[in-house]
Design an enzyme around this catalytic site. Sequence first.
Site, short mmCIF file in Angstrom:
data_model
loop_
_atom_site.label_atom_id
_atom_site.label_comp_id
_atom_site.label_asym_id
_atom_site.label_seq_id
_atom_site.Cartn_x
_atom_site.Cartn_y
_atom_site.Cartn_z
N GLU A 192 0.83 -1.21 0.00
CA GLU A 192 0.00 0.00 0.00
C GLU A 192 0.86 1.26 0.00
O GLU A 192 1.19 1.79 1.06
CB GLU A 192 -0.92 0.01 1.23
CG GLU A 192 -2.02 -1.01 1.16
CD GLU A 192 -3.01 -0.90 2.33
OE1 GLU A 192 -2.78 -0.07 3.24
OE2 GLU A 192 -4.01 -1.64 2.31
N GLU A 245 -6.11 -7.42 -0.54
CA GLU A 245 -6.38 -7.27 0.89
C GLU A 245 -7.68 -6.51 1.10
O GLU A 245 -7.94 -5.51 0.45
CB GLU A 245 -5.23 -6.50 1.57
CG GLU A 245 -5.40 -6.43 3.09
CD GLU A 245 -4.36 -5.53 3.74
OE1 GLU A 245 -3.14 -5.77 3.55
OE2 GLU A 245 -4.76 -4.58 4.44
C1 IDC Z 1 -2.61 -3.60 10.48
C2 IDC Z 1 -2.76 -4.72 11.45
C3 IDC Z 1 -2.41 -4.25 12.83
C4 IDC Z 1 -1.02 -3.66 12.80
C5 IDC Z 1 -0.98 -2.54 11.77
C6 IDC Z 1 0.38 -1.87 11.65
O1 IDC Z 1 -4.08 -5.23 11.38
O2 IDC Z 1 -2.49 -5.32 13.75
O3 IDC Z 1 -0.71 -3.15 14.08
O4 IDC Z 1 -1.32 -3.07 10.51
O5 IDC Z 1 1.34 -2.73 11.31
C7 IDC Z 1 -3.93 -2.07 5.84
C8 IDC Z 1 -2.58 -2.67 5.83
C9 IDC Z 1 -2.41 -3.66 6.95
C10 IDC Z 1 -3.10 -3.21 8.19
C11 IDC Z 1 -4.61 -3.16 7.92
C12 IDC Z 1 -5.46 -2.76 9.11
O6 IDC Z 1 -2.23 -3.24 4.58
O7 IDC Z 1 -1.03 -3.83 7.18
O8 IDC Z 1 -2.84 -4.12 9.21
N1 IDC Z 1 -4.84 -2.23 6.81
O9 IDC Z 1 -5.13 -1.48 9.55
N2 IDC Z 1 -4.44 -1.27 4.93
C13 IDC Z 1 -5.65 -0.88 5.33
C14 IDC Z 1 -5.94 -1.49 6.53
#
Ligand code: IDC
Length: 489
Positions: A321, A408
């Site tokens: 992302e 995702e």
């Molecule tokens: C989130 C995880 C969370 C972690 C965070 C930071 O769910 O536990 O602490 O990342 O590392 C994304 C991202 C994905 C995110 C997820 C939810 O690709 O890494 O994971 N998210 O926030 N994009 C939109 C949402």
Amino acid sequence: MGRSCRCRLALQVACVLILFLMPIRAWAATTVPIYRMYNTITSEHLYTRSKTEYTSCGRGAYFDWRQEGVAWEAPATSSLPVFRLYNARSGDHHYTTSVGERDFLIAHHGWRSEGVAFYSASKDDTSAIPLFRLYNGGLRRGQHHYTASAAERDLLVARHGWRSEGIGWYGYMSIQAAPVPATPSTSGALHVKGSQLMDERGNPVQLRGLSTHGLAWFPAYVNDACFGQLRRDWGANVVRLALYTQEYGGYCSGGDQAYLRELVCQGVRYATANDLYVIIDWHILSDGNPLTHASEAKAFFSQMSRTFASHTNVLYEICNEPNGATTWADIKSYASQVIPVIRANDPDAVILVGTPTWSQEVDKAAEDPLHYDNVMYTLHFYAATHRDELRDRLKRVLRDGLPVFVSEFGICGASGNGAIDEASANAWVSVLADHQVSWCMWSLCNKAESASAIRSDCTKTSGFVQKDLTQSGRWLVGVLKGGILTGDG
Ligand code: IDC
């Protein structure tokens, strides 16, 4: 022997068995799987607790039964029978809990009783799930349909002329023996044509599955039994391996690179052994711009594509992302460095490229796409945050011919936490099914956040049962097992 003869015989055998086993089952308070079959000629779905009926009904002039796996679990017995009726004129089966409806259909519409098909759970049982009943007057046969998946119900109502008839009865969620989707052994190497992902014979294919959480934080879910369950019991055909780059312990922020690479390799091996497609995801996030770690990315993808050059089930996702001030021009410049590195080893593998603003601006890619074959652009959504506007953007770029992969998504908010919006999630998967857009849900772990598929009090890393799953996990299994959502209904 005709199908209905064989079915009747099987039913009689099953009835004898049921009578025989009933006291034992009641005493043991067990459940039994209810199998779902689909007649591709008449469009009828048949539901049976008889494994014999399920496995023996094959192909004939008027029927071609496809086995669609276990639809739900029914109590072995209860005080709530579900009656099965057969109409010899139309060749259709019908199921009802209502003695009144049963007797009316027999007396006035030429139906014949086929006894008790299975039993309903009590609606007061808090672990029971509803079986939805739908009606479609436009069909000659198979006018009623029953599903445990609200997503399938919503899709049938929204797109295929079905009317919801509420709840037929109750059962328990099944997390075993899902229908077999397109897998590496049946669909082979994938390629991209226009906006569509295709199998090796040129048929459209939809991958549906789950993404791991950060491999560095939740490595234990990368195991053979877990991936086997995703594939065989849940019906996933893809798993995504998320390798964070910048976060704590990430590949470019102090993580043990050799160990992390080995985890990715193990993930690919377990996916391959279990007949799954697998995405190697370079999970940029707080690094914002993929150019930040472009040289590490090139070295990483060079190694991976060399190792897996002969694998036909591996897809490469080169930047999860991009966000912040990162422009599409930055991403293009990064992709133009990394894609040739992969192509040097693996000339035809499908490569997924992230888009600006956390992989939401697929329109930027549509205006100025990359000039490589077998490339798809990613769109990510979180159903409680992103709704019609992003869905409409997806539909627009697909219409313009952009190949999109939803590598995702979550059914909660964009933070990965907070309230879940199943209605929005169902609307999303309907659109994805309509267009055969592939997807992976975030995430395979037990972290205490809404996006996780496994409950935080469950420490198992395979062999999950219904009570081990969160709302996200249950929703996912329901959608994966809803046959119609594979687009073949
Ligand atoms: C989130 C995880 C969370 C972690 C965070 C930071 O769910 O536990 O602490 O990342 O590392 C994304 C991202 C994905 C995110 C997820 C939810 O690709 O890494 O994971 N998210 O926030 N994009 C939109 C949402």
